[in-house]
Write an enzyme that holds these catalytic residues in place. Structure first.
Site, PDB file in Angstrom:
ATOM      1  N   ASN A  12       0.826  -1.224   0.000  1.00  0.00           N
ATOM      2  CA  ASN A  12       0.000   0.000   0.000  1.00  0.00           C
ATOM      3  C   ASN A  12       0.856   1.269   0.000  1.00  0.00           C
ATOM      4  OD1 ASN A  12      -2.633  -1.380   0.493  1.00  0.00           O
ATOM      5  ND2 ASN A  12      -1.641  -1.967   2.402  1.00  0.00           N
ATOM      6  N   PHE A  35      10.375  -9.329  -3.933  1.00  0.00           N
ATOM      7  CA  PHE A  35       9.540 -10.231  -3.137  1.00  0.00           C
ATOM      8  C   PHE A  35       8.502 -10.929  -4.035  1.00  0.00           C
ATOM      9  CE2 PHE A  35       6.049 -10.828   0.046  1.00  0.00           C
ATOM     10  CZ  PHE A  35       6.729 -11.735   0.849  1.00  0.00           C
ATOM     11  N   CYS A 144      -3.680   4.149   3.688  1.00  0.00           N
ATOM     12  CA  CYS A 144      -3.840   3.959   2.245  1.00  0.00           C
ATOM     13  C   CYS A 144      -4.067   2.487   1.918  1.00  0.00           C
ATOM     14  CB  CYS A 144      -2.606   4.484   1.519  1.00  0.00           C
ATOM     15  SG  CYS A 144      -1.052   3.860   2.185  1.00  0.00           S
ATOM     16  N   HIS A 206      -0.939  -0.656  20.590  1.00  0.00           N
ATOM     17  CA  HIS A 206      -1.260  -1.917  19.907  1.00  0.00           C
ATOM     18  C   HIS A 206      -1.076  -3.135  20.812  1.00  0.00           C
ATOM     19  CE1 HIS A 206      -0.548   0.517  16.000  1.00  0.00           C
ATOM     20  NE2 HIS A 206      -1.777   0.636  16.430  1.00  0.00           N
ATOM     21  N   ARG A 318       0.085  -7.712  12.874  1.00  0.00           N
ATOM     22  CA  ARG A 318       1.238  -6.805  13.079  1.00  0.00           C
ATOM     23  C   ARG A 318       1.183  -6.074  14.420  1.00  0.00           C
ATOM     24  NH1 ARG A 318       1.863  -4.437   6.924  1.00  0.00           N
ATOM     25  NH2 ARG A 318       2.510  -6.416   6.032  1.00  0.00           N
TER      26      ARG A 318
END
Ligand code: NAI
Length: 395
Positions: A12, A35, A144, A206, A318
């Site tokens: 992104n 990748f 995004c 988080h 994540r």
């Protein structure tokens, strides 16, 4: 004169950067995409769309990268600016591939940096680090999402201001000014990578909310997908406050020991929320109400997977797999060097490492076998705070 830029990554963030930067006539943008089959997908996409389209709330921007590369030499050999638009776990492998080909004088940086990016650069570049300028963004400036791979991306929101640091430190102002001009966002230079690391509130929010939501999980699937930020109750708010207080204690101790060290950008969580979200927070009286009434957080869901029986927490998301080894653990490592106790952060880390299937903290020290896949200072052999502060040029 044309500036050559390389963007590493194909997700992104990379789509957004590719479209924005290659829309400038005097910039030549190469994509480094080793990748999977990303290089082939980009090649096809940009041919069909004649470039990358970036949709913003105000306008549409279009630009076409000049080269799609799988070869690291071809991607960076003439670059003046190299941008890593990658999750933190990919920084080290990508830097190892490109480092031998980076020309002296290049600016090389990551967005977002996460904790310990400078430790990773030092480890990979060794003596050659003195030949380049490194920099890191506190966060990605945009929310995004790719619409069509290799063709189109949408910017959902842009942060009001993003902090950036550099090494050598005096370059932060120059790098910020240039990137502010190229990306059309407001960038605030801050003094050093230590500041960037300690000021990162993602490392609290988080893993802290993941712990708060799921530490008592009994293994039974939930009927509904849980909210994330808006699920912050009194107990989770208190946990986040205590984690933030521990980082503030570390900040105070470091400032006492090193009076010239500028850590003023390391703000308590509540202050950071107010500064970052301003009018988006309807009731900023408490930490709990700041989360609950923050319109930017409205409706955002916790990382969970849908199964036939209901929803289960995704412990590999994540929020733990990136924010623990590349953020909170790095800060915890500095606290260990500085002899500052972090009991609440340790409680969260001890829980998180079990769910990640990793061993970082053993008997209260960062000495677990999986330290190698983190950016904690201990992983790079630091055992003394003075050496750390001097070697990393924080003073
Ligand atoms: P993404 O998941 O879309 O892209 C990741 C890219 O990294 C892949 O396309 C690939 O090119 C590369 N990659 C992945 N695994 C790799 C490996 N093992 N080796 C080498 N390269 C590998 O990620 P996105 O959304 O572009 O985000 C980049 C960073 O920005 C992440 O740290 C993310 O947490 C952060 N971020 C993203 C936001 C967003 O709205 N997309 C918002 C805030 C932060």
């Amino acid at each position: 004169m044309t500036t050559n830029i390389t963007i590493c990554g194909g997700g992104n963030a990379a789509h957004t950067l590719a479209g924005l930067l290659s829309s400038w006539e005097d910039l030549s943008v190469s994509m480094y995409l080793p990748f999977g089959n990303e290089a082939e997908q980009w090649q096809t996409g940009i041919q069909l769309n004649d470039g990358i389209t970036v949709n913003t709330p105000q306008k549409t921007i279009h630009g076409k990268p000049s080269a799609i590369c799988r070869d690291p030499g071809a991607a960076v050999v003439d670059s003046q600016l190299v941008l890593l638009a990658l999750p933190a776990f990919a920084h080290e492998p990508i830097l190892k591939q490109i480092a031998p080909h980076i020309p002296p004088g290049a600016w090389v940086g990551a967005l977002p940096a996460r904790g310990g990016l400078d430790l990773c650069f030092k480890d990979v570049f060794k003596d050659r680090l003195a030949e380049i300028v490194i920099f890191g963004f506190q966060t990605l400036p945009w929310a995004c999402r790719i619409q069509q791979y290799g063709k189109e991306v949408t910017i959902l929101g842009t942060k009001v201001q993003v902090d950036l640091t550099a090494q050598p430190a005096h370059m932060a102002v120059t790098v910020s000014a240039r990137l502010q001009e190229l990306l059309g966002i407001s960038i605030n230079p801050i003094p050093n990578f230590l500041c960037l690391m300690l000021a990162d509130t993602g490392q609290l929010i988080h893993p802290g909310i993941m712990y708060g939501l799921f530490h008592n999980w009994d293994g039974k699937p939930y009927d509904k997908h849980c909210l994330f930020y808006q699920a912050v109750d009194d107990e989770i708010a208190s946990l986040l406050q205590q984690m933030s207080d521990e980082i503030q204690s570390l900040r105070s101790e470091l400032q006492k020991s090193y009076p010239t060290l500028d850590l003023s950008a390391v703000r308590p969580l509540g202050e950071w929320l107010k500064r970052s979200y301003q009018a988006n927070i309807i009731d900023g009286c408490t930490l709990k109400s700041s989360f609950a009434t923050n319109q930017s957080y409205a409706g955002l869901l916790a990382p969970m997977q849908k199964t036939d029986a209901g929803f289960i927490p995704d412990f590999q998301a994540r929020y733990l797999s990136e924010d623990v080894p590349y953020n909170l653990l790095v800060t915890r490592g500095v606290a260990e060097l500085a002899n500052v106790a972090t009991p609440v952060i340790d409680q969260v880390l001890n829980w998180a490492q079990i769910h990640l299937g990793r061993e970082y903290l053993v008997s209260g020290l960062l000495q677990g076998k999986d330290l190698i896949n983190t950016r904690a200072p201990q992983r790079y052999g630091f055992v003394d705070i003075n050496n750390f502060m001097q070697d990393m040029h924080y003073l």
